[in-house]
Structures are given as structure tokens and as C-alpha cells.
Design an enzyme around this catalytic site. Structure first.
Site, short mmCIF file in Angstrom:
data_model
loop_
_atom_site.label_atom_id
_atom_site.label_comp_id
_atom_site.label_asym_id
_atom_site.label_seq_id
_atom_site.Cartn_x
_atom_site.Cartn_y
_atom_site.Cartn_z
N CYS A 233 28.04 -20.29 -0.47
CA CYS A 233 27.38 -18.98 -0.36
C CYS A 233 27.75 -18.28 0.94
O CYS A 233 28.06 -17.08 0.94
CB CYS A 233 25.86 -19.15 -0.45
N CYS A 321 53.28 14.67 20.58
CA CYS A 321 52.19 15.47 21.12
C CYS A 321 50.89 14.96 20.52
O CYS A 321 50.79 14.77 19.30
CB CYS A 321 52.40 16.93 20.77
N CYS A 400 14.08 11.26 10.95
CA CYS A 400 13.84 11.60 12.35
C CYS A 400 15.15 11.75 13.12
O CYS A 400 16.24 11.60 12.56
CB CYS A 400 12.96 10.53 13.00
N CYS A 405 24.53 4.61 14.30
CA CYS A 405 25.92 4.77 13.89
C CYS A 405 26.27 3.71 12.84
O CYS A 405 26.06 2.52 13.05
CB CYS A 405 26.86 4.64 15.09
N CYS A 408 29.54 1.45 14.48
CA CYS A 408 29.40 0.48 15.57
C CYS A 408 27.96 0.05 15.80
O CYS A 408 27.69 -0.71 16.72
CB CYS A 408 30.00 1.02 16.86
N CYS A 416 20.20 15.56 21.63
CA CYS A 416 20.99 15.67 22.86
C CYS A 416 22.32 14.94 22.79
O CYS A 416 23.18 15.16 23.63
CB CYS A 416 20.19 15.18 24.06
#
Length: 462
Positions: A233, A321, A400, A405, A408, A416
Site C-alpha cells: 500500500c 533574451c 477567506c 499555494c 509549494c 497584501c
């Protein structure tokens, strides 16, 4: 005299038979001619013992910095030769070996065995000796919560100094330690680990995934949390997590937040471990702002950008670039003006699939990819925010303003954009000095008021 010897021999044989019936051949063995026997006496460890080493050398301070505990100690070995006049007159001739004690403490034990004989002279003594070593050795030596192996560790580090000191000649000649020059830390931990595995294999456990019962031999105990699963398992669980590109693989037990040890992952999925390592490296690189990937599809190697906004791939030597991902064009700006590029964006956004293919044919696939990237970025800018740790875009649908994330697992504030490093992520909204104080549900839609009530209760009580 001859009759006494014959009687002693009969008593010796009866004693050996009795002890043989108690202990298996791995613990007790005899040689019939002159009754010689070897007994490996397992010791009753009262509790986990801390292994202490008073060492001040620089070369080992790191290795012994963490506390080490053991549940099992290697047995004491008692080699005995029963003389013809035992037990009527003489005691057994013996040698005692305890691999985790210095010779002087083994000498004390030899003297104690002599005392037990003197107290019971003329009687069979082997079982009393065995009982003392098995049950009373720790109390006799004053060993309670810890075992100090400082002297043996010193001998291991400087064996020549010990040999030159002639300390061995001051001890009882019957005291033996064949492991004296070994590293005591490695010796004790290795034996403890092997015995813990032996004990684990003898027991049965219920797998928390399939709920079937297995013997320990078919199970594994996770190193970081101690939860037990059957090998099949946990192997399948780890395989699924890796194939789903999960770098953080938690213990599957409900509410257990411990990560599965990397060595466990390697043991059960060796063929997928390179992929897991690559995934872990990719996530680590994604959190680095100065890393960009080589745009060549066949390469995709991570490259560190320099201050001139140019990157050179060390694998394929492609110099590009970092903005347009084309061959580096020096101070020349990326092709197409912003106004023309904006017109192309608007045209592409309002085109159907057939018209989009025509635009790709006209402007080139790379240019259209830039357009699609711009539209995606614009959408994400309007509807998502990037994780402050790995820069992955996160879209908030409801709830809320405390965000997690999905890439991660970091916490951050939706308002903010700052990373929340507190163990309790809601502290950010409770801190009066925070710009987001009291704004946990600001702007939220589709609020579950039961959840909000629970969070408010949590804030008040914790």
C-alpha cells in the site's frame, strides 16, 4: 573421592539439561567432554537508555551532538568450564564479556559472581549467575536513565594511548571486551536498530490504508511519524504521489502532517526516485527569481540570468533574451512595437480557431505563443496572484484571504501578497500592526458562515 566426583558430574549434567530446556541453542551451548558452556544472557533494559559521551574533540562533536536512545543492548556472554569438583567444592571457571562496558566494570561483575558463589557454595550456581546478569546488572552498576560510554569512545579515538597505559592489566583477567576498539555509538545504535527490526517483524499490524492485518515482515514503519503500513500500500501511495508531481509527500494517516522520509521514498519507489528528485529540484528552482529555463524545447535546462537580461545555456550554448526568448539581440529591443503587439493581441483574442491558425501562419508560432502568454498573464493579473515563495499563480474562487499555494504549500495573504511564516496562518489577520488586521473575509464571496463561525471561535480561543 571418586564417588563425590561422579555425583558432581551427575549434578552438572542435570543442571545443564535444566538450563538447556529454558534457553535455545542460540543462547546456550555445551561441549560434552568436560562440560563447557557458553551462555548469551539477554539483558532486561528497564526503559530507553540515553547513550552519553563526554567528548570534547572537534572531529566528533557533530556526530554525537544529538541525543541517542536505545531500547536493546547486546547480550553479556558467559563462557564457563565446570571443573570435576563443581558444585561440591569449586565454582565454575568463567570469562565474562559485555561489549558495551569498560573492563573495570566487567571486573566488578566478575567479583559479584564470585560473591554469589561464596554465598551458595556447594550448590548449583549457574542459574543464579544468569538471573543476576539478566535482571540485576543495571541496578548493581547504578545504570538507570543513561549509559555513559565516554571511556570506550576515547579508546576508539586513541587506541594506542590505551594500549600504552596498561590499564587492561589492572583489571580482572576474566573480564573480556572484544569490541573495545569499535566506535561505541555506531555499535550500540546498529545493534539496537537490528533488534528493533526483529521485534517489529514478530508483531502483527493493521495497515491504515487497506485495513488488512499483516506481520511486521510485510510492513514498514515510517521514520518521521512511526505510522505503520503494509509495503504494497505505501509503495502504491508513493508511486501515485510522484506520478501526480507531488514533491511534498505526507503520511497518508488522517491529520498526520509528517513528510515521508526521502530514504523511505527511495526504498519503495527506486525506479521513480530520479523523477522525484527532478521534481524537487524543479520546485526549488522555481522559487529562485534569477533562474530562467532554456527556451529550446529539446533542452529546457535551468539557466541563471545575468544583470544584462541575457542568459547562456551551459548545455546547448544557446544565448537568448530572457524576455522574448529569442537569440540575444543586444541593446536592440525585442521585435514588434508594443502598439503593433497590442493590436495583434486584440485581433487574436477576437478570432475563431480558423482565424487563429491563419494568424499563426502569418506571424509565426513563437509570436502567437507570446500573444497567448500575454493573454494568460493578463488574465492571471486580473484574477490571480502569485505565490511569494515559488511565483506560481493562484486563483481565488471563494473563501477567506488566507491562501495556500498548491505548488509549494506555502501560506500567503491574498490582500497584501506577503508570505505568512507563522505556524498559525490566521495570526496575520489578528496582528493589529498588520495592514490586513481584521480583513480575513474582506471581499469574500460565497461565504460558508458555519466555517466563518468556527474560524472566529478559533481566533478567540487560540
Amino acid at each position: 573421592m571418586f564417588g563425590t566426583m561422579m555425583n558432581d558430574r551427575k549434578r552438572q549434567e542435570d543442571e545443564v539439561v535444566a538450563i538447556s530446556s529454558i534457553y535455545d541453542e542460540n543462547m546456550f551451548s555445551t561441549i560434552d567432554e568436560q562440560i563447557k558452556c557458553t551462555l548469551n544472557v539477554s539483558l532486561t533494559v528497564p526503559q530507553k537508555l540515553e547513550i552519553k559521551v563526554a567528548d570534547h574533540s572537534n572531529e566528533t562533536s557533530v556526530a554525537i551532538g544529538n541525543k541517542i536512545f536505545v531500547e536493546h543492548l547486546s547480550p553479556a556472554t558467559l563462557d564457563m568450564h565446570l571443573p570435576n569438583t563443581y558444585p561440591s567444592q569449586k565454582p565454575p571457571i568463567f570469562r565474562l564479556s559485555v561489549p558495551w562496558l569498560p573492563l573495570w566494570e566487567i571486573s566488578f561483575l566478575c567479583q559479584k559472581l564470585d560473591e554469589i558463589w561464596e554465598e551458595n557454595k556447594g550448590n548449583e550456581i549457574l542459574f543464579l549467575w544468569i538471573d543476576f546478569l539478566h535482571n540485576d546488572l543495571f541496578n548493581f552498576l547504578g545504570i538507570k536513565d543513561s549509559l555513559d560510554v565516554s571511556f570506550m569512545h576515547m579508546v576508539h579515538l586513541t587506541p594506542q594511548d590505551y594500549v600504552n597505559s596498561h590499564l587492561a592489566y589492572l583489571c580482572d583477567s576474566r573480564a573480556i571486551n572484544d569490541s573495545l576498539f569499535l566506535n561505541p555509538i555506531e555499535f550500540l545504535t546498529s545493534y539496537n536498530k537490528s533488534q528493533c527490526q526483529v521485534q517489529f517483524n514478530k508483531k502483527s499490524y493493521t495497515c491504515d490504508i487497506c485495513f488488512d492485518k499483516y506481520m511486521g515482515l510485510k510492513c514498514v514503519e515510517l521514520k518521521n511519524c512511526g505510522h505503520v503500513y503494509c509495503k504494497n500500500c505505501i509503495k502504491e501511495y508513493i508511486r501515485v504521489k510522484i506520478t501526480e508531481n507531488n514533491e511534498i509527500i505526507l503520511c497518508p494517516t488522517f491529520e498526520c502532517k509528517c513528510r515521508i522520509d526521502v530514504n523511505d521514498i527511495k526504498t519503495f519507489c527506486p525506479h521513480l526516485f530520479p523523477r522525484y528528485e527532478k521534481l524537487a529540484l524543479r520546485i526549488a528552482l522555481d522559487t529562485m527569481e534569477d533562474v530562467v529555463y532554456c527556451p529550446r524545447i529539446s533542452c529546457q535546462y535551468p539557466v541563471i540570468r545575468n544583470l544584462e537580461d541575457v542568459a547562456m545555456c551551459p548545455i546547448c550554448s544557446y544565448c537568448f533574451c530572457i524576455f522574448c526568448h529569442k537569440v540575444y539581440h543586444g541593446i536592440t529591443p525585442c521585435e514588434m512595437s508594443s502598439r503593433d503587439f497590442q493590436k495583434l493581441i486584440d485581433k487574436y483574442k477576437n478570432s475563431n480557431d480558423k482565424q487563429k491558425k491563419l494568424l499563426e501562419k502569418k506571424y509565426g508560432k513563437l509570436r502567437i505563443q507570446l500573444v497567448e502568454k500575454h493573454l494568460t498573464t493578463k488574465y492571471l493579473q486580473d484574477n490571480a496572484k502569485s505565490c511569494p515563495s515559488c511565483r506560481t499563480f493562484i486563483i481565488k474562487s471563494d473563501g477567506c484571504n488566507k491562501m495556500t499555494c498548491t505548488h509549494c504549500q506555502s501560506y500567503f495573504c491574498w490582500l497584501c501578497g506577503h508570505k505568512i511564516i507563522s505556524t498559525n496562518a490566521y495570526e496575520h489577520f489578528k496582528d493589529k500592526n498588520s495592514p490586513c488586521f481584521g480583513r480575513l473575509f474582506e471581499g469574500a464571496v460565497n461565504i460558508d458562515y458555519d466555517v466563518m463561525h468556527n474560524i472566529a471561535w478559533f481566533d478567540q480561543n487560540f
